[in-house]
Design a protein around this motif. Structure first.
Motif, PDB file in Angstrom:
ATOM      1  N   THR A 129      39.725  37.999  32.881  1.00 20.75           N
ATOM      2  CA  THR A 129      38.283  37.830  32.696  1.00 20.75           C
ATOM      3  C   THR A 129      37.604  37.720  34.054  1.00 20.75           C
ATOM      4  O   THR A 129      36.550  38.328  34.289  1.00 20.75           O
ATOM      5  CB  THR A 129      37.989  36.583  31.846  1.00 20.75           C
ATOM      6  N   VAL A 130      38.207  36.942  34.958  1.00 23.68           N
ATOM      7  CA  VAL A 130      37.656  36.830  36.316  1.00 23.68           C
ATOM      8  C   VAL A 130      37.687  38.186  37.009  1.00 23.68           C
ATOM      9  O   VAL A 130      36.734  38.572  37.696  1.00 23.68           O
ATOM     10  CB  VAL A 130      38.443  35.776  37.128  1.00 23.68           C
ATOM     11  N   SER A 131      38.760  38.947  36.806  1.00 20.00           N
ATOM     12  CA  SER A 131      38.834  40.289  37.387  1.00 20.00           C
ATOM     13  C   SER A 131      37.707  41.169  36.851  1.00 20.00           C
ATOM     14  O   SER A 131      37.131  41.967  37.587  1.00 20.00           O
ATOM     15  CB  SER A 131      40.195  40.927  37.077  1.00 20.00           C
ATOM     16  N   GLY A 132      37.408  41.028  35.576  1.00 18.94           N
ATOM     17  CA  GLY A 132      36.315  41.801  34.991  1.00 18.94           C
ATOM     18  C   GLY A 132      34.958  41.425  35.543  1.00 18.94           C
ATOM     19  O   GLY A 132      34.033  42.254  35.567  1.00 18.94           O
ATOM     20  N   PHE A 133      34.831  40.178  35.989  1.00 16.64           N
ATOM     21  CA  PHE A 133      33.574  39.754  36.605  1.00 16.64           C
ATOM     22  C   PHE A 133      33.265  40.539  37.879  1.00 16.64           C
ATOM     23  O   PHE A 133      32.110  40.617  38.289  1.00 16.64           O
ATOM     24  CB  PHE A 133      33.638  38.263  36.966  1.00 16.64           C
ATOM     25  N   ARG A 134      34.293  41.086  38.524  1.00 17.07           N
ATOM     26  CA  ARG A 134      34.074  41.777  39.793  1.00 17.07           C
ATOM     27  C   ARG A 134      33.106  42.959  39.615  1.00 17.07           C
ATOM     28  O   ARG A 134      32.215  43.166  40.435  1.00 17.07           O
ATOM     29  CB  ARG A 134      35.394  42.246  40.386  1.00 17.07           C
ATOM     30  N   LYS A 168      29.705  54.543  44.208  1.00 15.71           N
ATOM     31  CA  LYS A 168      31.072  54.905  43.859  1.00 15.71           C
ATOM     32  C   LYS A 168      31.588  54.007  42.737  1.00 15.71           C
ATOM     33  O   LYS A 168      31.378  52.800  42.729  1.00 15.71           O
ATOM     34  CB  LYS A 168      31.968  54.772  45.090  1.00 15.71           C
ATOM     35  N   ILE A 169      32.311  54.615  41.809  1.00 13.99           N
ATOM     36  CA  ILE A 169      32.812  53.899  40.645  1.00 13.99           C
ATOM     37  C   ILE A 169      34.175  53.291  40.936  1.00 13.99           C
ATOM     38  O   ILE A 169      35.064  53.952  41.463  1.00 13.99           O
ATOM     39  CB  ILE A 169      32.915  54.841  39.430  1.00 13.99           C
ATOM     40  N   ASP A 170      34.345  52.016  40.583  1.00 13.25           N
ATOM     41  CA  ASP A 170      35.632  51.334  40.684  1.00 13.25           C
ATOM     42  C   ASP A 170      36.221  51.327  39.270  1.00 13.25           C
ATOM     43  O   ASP A 170      35.860  50.502  38.432  1.00 13.25           O
ATOM     44  CB  ASP A 170      35.426  49.912  41.203  1.00 13.25           C
ATOM     45  N   GLU A 171      37.126  52.262  39.008  1.00 13.52           N
ATOM     46  CA  GLU A 171      37.647  52.430  37.656  1.00 13.52           C
ATOM     47  C   GLU A 171      38.433  51.214  37.170  1.00 13.52           C
ATOM     48  O   GLU A 171      38.382  50.854  35.994  1.00 13.52           O
ATOM     49  CB  GLU A 171      38.510  53.684  37.579  1.00 13.52           C
ATOM     50  N   THR A 172      39.177  50.562  38.068  1.00 15.83           N
ATOM     51  CA  THR A 172      39.946  49.382  37.675  1.00 15.83           C
ATOM     52  C   THR A 172      39.024  48.247  37.254  1.00 15.83           C
ATOM     53  O   THR A 172      39.241  47.605  36.213  1.00 15.83           O
ATOM     54  CB  THR A 172      40.844  48.913  38.832  1.00 15.83           C
ATOM     55  N   GLN A 212      35.991  48.520  36.189  1.00 12.94           N
ATOM     56  CA  GLN A 212      35.328  48.918  34.945  1.00 12.94           C
ATOM     57  C   GLN A 212      36.215  48.632  33.739  1.00 12.94           C
ATOM     58  O   GLN A 212      35.755  48.113  32.718  1.00 12.94           O
ATOM     59  CB  GLN A 212      34.997  50.412  34.975  1.00 12.94           C
ATOM     60  N   GLU A 213      37.480  48.975  33.861  1.00 12.69           N
ATOM     61  CA  GLU A 213      38.408  48.773  32.752  1.00 12.69           C
ATOM     62  C   GLU A 213      38.538  47.298  32.394  1.00 12.69           C
ATOM     63  O   GLU A 213      38.550  46.927  31.211  1.00 12.69           O
ATOM     64  CB  GLU A 213      39.783  49.345  33.124  1.00 12.69           C
ATOM     65  N   ARG A 214      38.608  46.462  33.399  1.00 13.40           N
ATOM     66  CA  ARG A 214      38.735  45.030  33.134  1.00 13.40           C
ATOM     67  C   ARG A 214      37.441  44.446  32.573  1.00 13.40           C
ATOM     68  O   ARG A 214      37.477  43.546  31.741  1.00 13.40           O
ATOM     69  CB  ARG A 214      39.157  44.312  34.417  1.00 13.40           C
ATOM     70  N   TYR A 215      36.324  44.959  33.022  1.00 16.41           N
ATOM     71  CA  TYR A 215      35.055  44.516  32.451  1.00 16.41           C
ATOM     72  C   TYR A 215      34.998  44.894  30.974  1.00 16.41           C
ATOM     73  O   TYR A 215      34.627  44.078  30.122  1.00 16.41           O
ATOM     74  CB  TYR A 215      33.887  45.145  33.200  1.00 16.41           C
ATOM     75  N   ASP A 216      35.364  46.127  30.664  1.00 17.39           N
ATOM     76  CA  ASP A 216      35.325  46.596  29.280  1.00 17.39           C
ATOM     77  C   ASP A 216      36.233  45.774  28.377  1.00 17.39           C
ATOM     78  O   ASP A 216      35.883  45.479  27.234  1.00 17.39           O
ATOM     79  CB  ASP A 216      35.759  48.063  29.200  1.00 17.39           C
TER      80      ASP A 216
END
Length: 206
Positions: A99-104, A156-160, A162-166
């Motif tokens: 969840t914290v990673s998704g906050f990035r 620029k998109i950070d795919e990692t 984005q995935e964790r946010y999703d």
């Protein structure tokens, strides 16, 4: 409602750290850094309290939640700097750490753009049992928007990220994600054996 809601400090859970502890034992940081870590965790809890305690005010709820995201990422980056191997490994094994990673992704959006990332969740109806003529209504909760509902990013998109946010943030109630972040950092502090910061008689003095 008063904004005095607090997240209780989570009990120790060190399973994520077993295996790597045998080869690496995190050292306790110096007193200034330790104090900053504890104060930042406290600030995250205070942001949660204002988020959860102002559910009838969308702006106050969201404002506190975004502040909490910033505190969470400040702690995350500091801990990763102190423990560049063990910390990311443990975080990747814990859904609260993710969840914290998704906050990035969310924090980076707010760092570069002015936009609203929260909204009221859908209002769902609960019907009574067959034969009854009434219906239950549940008030919508304030949730993080899904990426498709947020303006496309201009950089620029950070795919990692984005995935964790999703997976761990989008669509979840604002206050619930902050609770998970608080719990994650409590687990980290406990696993690392960080001692508490001694209290002061006069709390107004830095």
């Amino acid at each position: 409602m008063s904004a005095s809601i607090k997240v209780p400090y989570a009990e120790s859970r060190t399973g994520e750290w077993e295996g790597v502890r045998k080869v690496y034992k995190p050292s306790v940081p110096g007193p200034d850094v330790l104090r900053a870590l504890h104060w930042s965790r406290h600030a995250l809890g205070e942001a949660y309290g204002r988020c959860a305690g102002n559910q009838n005010d969308a702006q106050k709820t969201w404002t506190a939640a975004v502040e909490g995201v910033w505190w969470a990422l400040a702690l995350d980056e500091e801990l990763k700097g102190q423990m560049p191997v063990i910390y990311p490994e443990a975080r990747a094994q814990d859904p609260y750490g993710q969840t914290v990673s998704g906050f990035r992704w969310l924090r980076n959006r707010h760092a570069h753009e002015i936009l609203v990332t929260g909204q009221g969740g859908p209002k769902k109806d609960f019907f009574a049992k067959p034969g009854d003529d009434y219906m239950f209504f549940i008030s919508p909760s304030n949730r993080w928007k899904r990426r498709d509902d947020i303006a496309p990013r201009r950089e620029k998109i950070d795919e990692t990220a984005q995935e964790r946010y999703d997976s761990y943030v989008a669509g979840w109630p604002l206050d619930m994600t902050l609770t998970r972040a608080c719990t994650w950092f409590d687990r980290v502090f406990s696993a690392c054996g960080y001692p508490p910061v001694d209290g002061m008689v006069d709390k107004t003095v830095l």
